[in-house]
Design an enzyme around this catalytic site. Structure first.
Site, PDB file in Angstrom:
ATOM      1  N   TYR A 147       0.902  -1.327   0.029  1.00 60.58           N
ATOM      2  CA  TYR A 147      -0.005   0.005  -0.010  1.00 60.58           C
ATOM      3  C   TYR A 147       0.855   1.332  -0.023  1.00 60.58           C
ATOM      4  O   TYR A 147       0.731   2.074  -0.836  1.00 60.58           O
ATOM      5  CB  TYR A 147      -0.759  -0.016   1.240  1.00 60.58           C
ATOM      6  CG  TYR A 147      -1.702   1.024   1.336  1.00 60.58           C
ATOM      7  CD1 TYR A 147      -2.676   1.575   0.315  1.00 60.58           C
ATOM      8  CD2 TYR A 147      -1.703   2.413   2.331  1.00 60.58           C
ATOM      9  CE1 TYR A 147      -3.403   2.716   0.388  1.00 60.58           C
ATOM     10  CE2 TYR A 147      -2.339   3.374   2.518  1.00 60.58           C
ATOM     11  CZ  TYR A 147      -3.092   3.631   1.548  1.00 60.58           C
ATOM     12  OH  TYR A 147      -3.781   4.856   1.561  1.00 60.58           O
ATOM     13  N   GLU A 184     -14.903   4.213   4.577  1.00 56.41           N
ATOM     14  CA  GLU A 184     -15.086   2.750   4.420  1.00 56.41           C
ATOM     15  C   GLU A 184     -13.381   2.308   4.211  1.00 56.41           C
ATOM     16  O   GLU A 184     -13.204   0.902   4.191  1.00 56.41           O
ATOM     17  CB  GLU A 184     -15.620   2.164   3.208  1.00 56.41           C
ATOM     18  CG  GLU A 184     -17.100   2.670   3.315  1.00 56.41           C
ATOM     19  CD  GLU A 184     -17.977   2.048   2.095  1.00 56.41           C
ATOM     20  OE1 GLU A 184     -17.318   1.548   0.993  1.00 56.41           O
ATOM     21  OE2 GLU A 184     -19.045   2.367   2.060  1.00 56.41           O
TER      22      GLU A 184
HETATM   23  P1  NDP Z   1     -13.186   4.511   0.917  1.00 58.49           P
HETATM   24  O1  NDP Z   1     -13.122   3.159   1.128  1.00 58.49           O
HETATM   25  O2  NDP Z   1     -14.259   5.157   2.084  1.00 58.49           O
HETATM   26  O3  NDP Z   1     -13.508   5.087  -0.326  1.00 58.49           O
HETATM   27  C1  NDP Z   1     -12.773   4.802  -1.638  1.00 58.49           C
HETATM   28  C2  NDP Z   1     -13.514   5.104  -2.751  1.00 58.49           C
HETATM   29  O4  NDP Z   1     -12.745   4.359  -3.853  1.00 58.49           O
HETATM   30  C3  NDP Z   1     -14.850   4.480  -2.862  1.00 58.49           C
HETATM   31  O5  NDP Z   1     -15.746   5.394  -3.321  1.00 58.49           O
HETATM   32  C4  NDP Z   1     -14.747   3.377  -3.949  1.00 58.49           C
HETATM   33  O6  NDP Z   1     -16.078   3.200  -4.740  1.00 58.49           O
HETATM   34  C5  NDP Z   1     -13.618   3.769  -4.844  1.00 58.49           C
HETATM   35  N1  NDP Z   1     -13.045   2.595  -5.418  1.00 58.49           N
HETATM   36  C6  NDP Z   1     -12.254   1.532  -4.969  1.00 58.49           C
HETATM   37  N2  NDP Z   1     -11.635   0.978  -5.943  1.00 58.49           N
HETATM   38  C7  NDP Z   1     -12.148   1.206  -7.053  1.00 58.49           C
HETATM   39  C8  NDP Z   1     -12.205   1.012  -8.116  1.00 58.49           C
HETATM   40  N3  NDP Z   1     -11.528  -0.070  -8.734  1.00 58.49           N
HETATM   41  N4  NDP Z   1     -12.867   1.669  -9.373  1.00 58.49           N
HETATM   42  C9  NDP Z   1     -13.241   3.007  -9.194  1.00 58.49           C
HETATM   43  N5  NDP Z   1     -13.637   3.315  -7.644  1.00 58.49           N
HETATM   44  C10 NDP Z   1     -12.906   2.450  -6.797  1.00 58.49           C
HETATM   45  O7  NDP Z   1     -11.598   5.019   1.387  1.00 58.49           O
HETATM   46  P2  NDP Z   1     -11.376   6.532   1.683  1.00 58.49           P
HETATM   47  O8  NDP Z   1     -12.275   7.557   1.187  1.00 58.49           O
HETATM   48  O9  NDP Z   1     -10.759   6.632   2.887  1.00 58.49           O
HETATM   49  O10 NDP Z   1     -10.071   6.706   0.682  1.00 58.49           O
HETATM   50  C11 NDP Z   1     -10.073   7.490  -0.557  1.00 58.49           C
HETATM   51  C12 NDP Z   1      -8.374   7.735  -1.108  1.00 58.49           C
HETATM   52  O11 NDP Z   1      -7.631   8.148   0.329  1.00 58.49           O
HETATM   53  C13 NDP Z   1      -7.969   6.206  -1.257  1.00 58.49           C
HETATM   54  O12 NDP Z   1      -6.800   6.551  -2.445  1.00 58.49           O
HETATM   55  C14 NDP Z   1      -7.019   5.952  -0.211  1.00 58.49           C
HETATM   56  O13 NDP Z   1      -6.042   5.298  -0.126  1.00 58.49           O
HETATM   57  C15 NDP Z   1      -6.712   7.588   0.377  1.00 58.49           C
HETATM   58  N6  NDP Z   1      -6.090   7.814   1.716  1.00 58.49           N
HETATM   59  C16 NDP Z   1      -7.143   7.368   2.861  1.00 58.49           C
HETATM   60  C17 NDP Z   1      -6.727   7.484   4.009  1.00 58.49           C
HETATM   61  C18 NDP Z   1      -7.589   7.119   5.265  1.00 58.49           C
HETATM   62  O14 NDP Z   1      -6.990   7.068   6.287  1.00 58.49           O
HETATM   63  N7  NDP Z   1      -8.963   7.052   5.175  1.00 58.49           N
HETATM   64  C19 NDP Z   1      -5.626   8.374   4.453  1.00 58.49           C
HETATM   65  C20 NDP Z   1      -4.615   8.488   3.158  1.00 58.49           C
HETATM   66  C21 NDP Z   1      -5.009   8.236   1.996  1.00 58.49           C
HETATM   67  P3  NDP Z   1     -16.483   1.674  -5.215  1.00 58.49           P
HETATM   68  O15 NDP Z   1     -16.519   1.074  -4.161  1.00 58.49           O
HETATM   69  O16 NDP Z   1     -18.214   2.266  -5.416  1.00 58.49           O
HETATM   70  O17 NDP Z   1     -16.155   1.593  -6.440  1.00 58.49           O
HETATM   71  C1  8X3 Z   2      -4.003   5.907   4.798  1.00 60.87           C
HETATM   72  C2  8X3 Z   2      -3.279   6.075   6.018  1.00 60.87           C
HETATM   73  O1  8X3 Z   2      -1.637   5.255   7.681  1.00 60.87           O
HETATM   74  O2  8X3 Z   2      -3.684   3.819   6.981  1.00 60.87           O
HETATM   75  O3  8X3 Z   2      -3.211   6.103   3.667  1.00 60.87           O
HETATM   76  O4  8X3 Z   2      -1.824   4.020   5.670  1.00 60.87           O
HETATM   77  S1  8X3 Z   2      -2.573   4.755   6.604  1.00 60.87           S
END
Ligand code: NDP
Ligand code: 8X3
Length: 254
Positions: A147, A184
């Site tokens: 990741y 999520e």
């Molecule tokens: P969620 O799981 O809540 O949201 C992820 C989103 O990505 C969903 O809308 C999902 O929609 C979509 N998604 C996943 N796979 C696919 C695919 N193959 N095609 C299209 N859409 C896809 O996670 P977050 O909102 O927390 O995360 C969003 C971004 O932020 C990610 O890139 C994550 O790595 C990054 N991030 C998150 C952090 C955290 O702590 N939450 C911290 C740092 C970065 P659906 O399933 O409907 O396709």
């Molecule tokens: C999401 C933050 O610390 O879970 O990118 O990797 S962490």
């Protein structure tokens, strides 16, 4: 102004789509779960165009962008937000399928969307690509293996895009959050184990999706001569740790 947001069904992406729509932008909101995107359409009406998209499918990405209706065609902002983490097993036990899904979504999906949308931005000499990276792309932690590596790609790809775009007005920003709650993310990471996911946030005040939407809004609202290359954003309850040191006399528990 028009913004294209991937992964807009829930979490950061939904908050980003909502923020730009409430500021008067037209929004192309994409994710695999079309039914969840419909909530945005209900809230904002025809200003939001909801489209089912799996970013891992390069032909679907190409077709969707090529066939956008005229009102939504000249994209000003691309938010590459779709992404996921799967598992926290150490590398020697991690699932290769999980690794492949992270590479296919976080790296290749982001590449496909960027490659499909960037030529129009360059031709119009106007645009902003926002990539959602992570602190995991800079700071290692046990179980972050693939990741974190995909997010290191996001950081470096963003900087390299800037190198290619120099001389155009197109801007690129990598937003790199730490612990973010109310999404999520952890439930997906732990394959639907809600109890384990909830533990990640126990006794913390994590970043919210609105914090990330605020950041995305802020970077786009700088004057045109200002490019925010990357933003590292952590909740106040989180900080980087010291180097880990293994002491020989202690038992080894991988
Ligand atoms: P969620 O799981 O809540 O949201 C992820 C989103 O990505 C969903 O809308 C999902 O929609 C979509 N998604 C996943 N796979 C696919 C695919 N193959 N095609 C299209 N859409 C896809 O996670 P977050 O909102 O927390 O995360 C969003 C971004 O932020 C990610 O890139 C994550 O790595 C990054 N991030 C998150 C952090 C955290 O702590 N939450 C911290 C740092 C970065 P659906 O399933 O409907 O396709
Ligand atoms: C999401 C933050 O610390 O879970 O990118 O990797 S962490």
């Amino acid at each position: 102004m028009i913004v294209f947001v991937t992964g807009a069904s829930v979490g950061f992406g939904a908050a980003i789509a909502r923020r730009f729509a409430s500021e008067g932008y037209r929004v192309v909101a994409c994710a695999r779960r079309l039914e969840k995107l419909e909530a945005l359409v209900e809230e904002f009406g025809p200003r939001v165009l909801a489209r089912a998209l799996d970013v891992r499918d390069p032909e679907a990405v190409r077709k969707l962008v090529a066939e956008l209706p005229a009102d939504f065609r000249d994209l000003d902002i691309l938010v590459n937000n779709a992404g996921l983490a799967l598992g926290t097993e150490p590398a020697q036990r991690a699932s290769l399928d999980d690794w492949e899904r992270m590479v296919d979504t976080n790296i290749k999906g982001l590449m496909y969307c960027t490659r499909a949308i960037l030529p129009g931005m360059v031709a119009r000499n106007r645009g902003h690509v926002i990539n959602i990276g992570s602190t995991a792309g800079t700071y290692p932690y046990p179980g972050g293996n693939c990741y974190g590596a995909t997010k290191a790609f996001v950081h470096q790809f963003s900087l390299n895009l800037r190198a290619d775009l120099l001389g155009t007005a197109v801007r690129v920003t990598s937003i790199e959050p730490g612990l973010g709650g109310g999404t999520e993310f952890s439930e997906v990471r732990y394959h639907g184990d809600g109890g384990r996911a909830a533990k990640v946030y126990e006794d913390t005040q994590p970043l919210t999706a609105d914090d990330i939407a605020d950041t995305a809004w802020w970077v786009t609202q700088r004057p045109p001569h200002v490019n925010i290359d990357y933003v590292s954003i952590l909740p106040t309850c989180q900080a980087c740790g010291p180097y880990a040191i293994h002491r020989e006399k202690r038992s080894f528990r991988p």
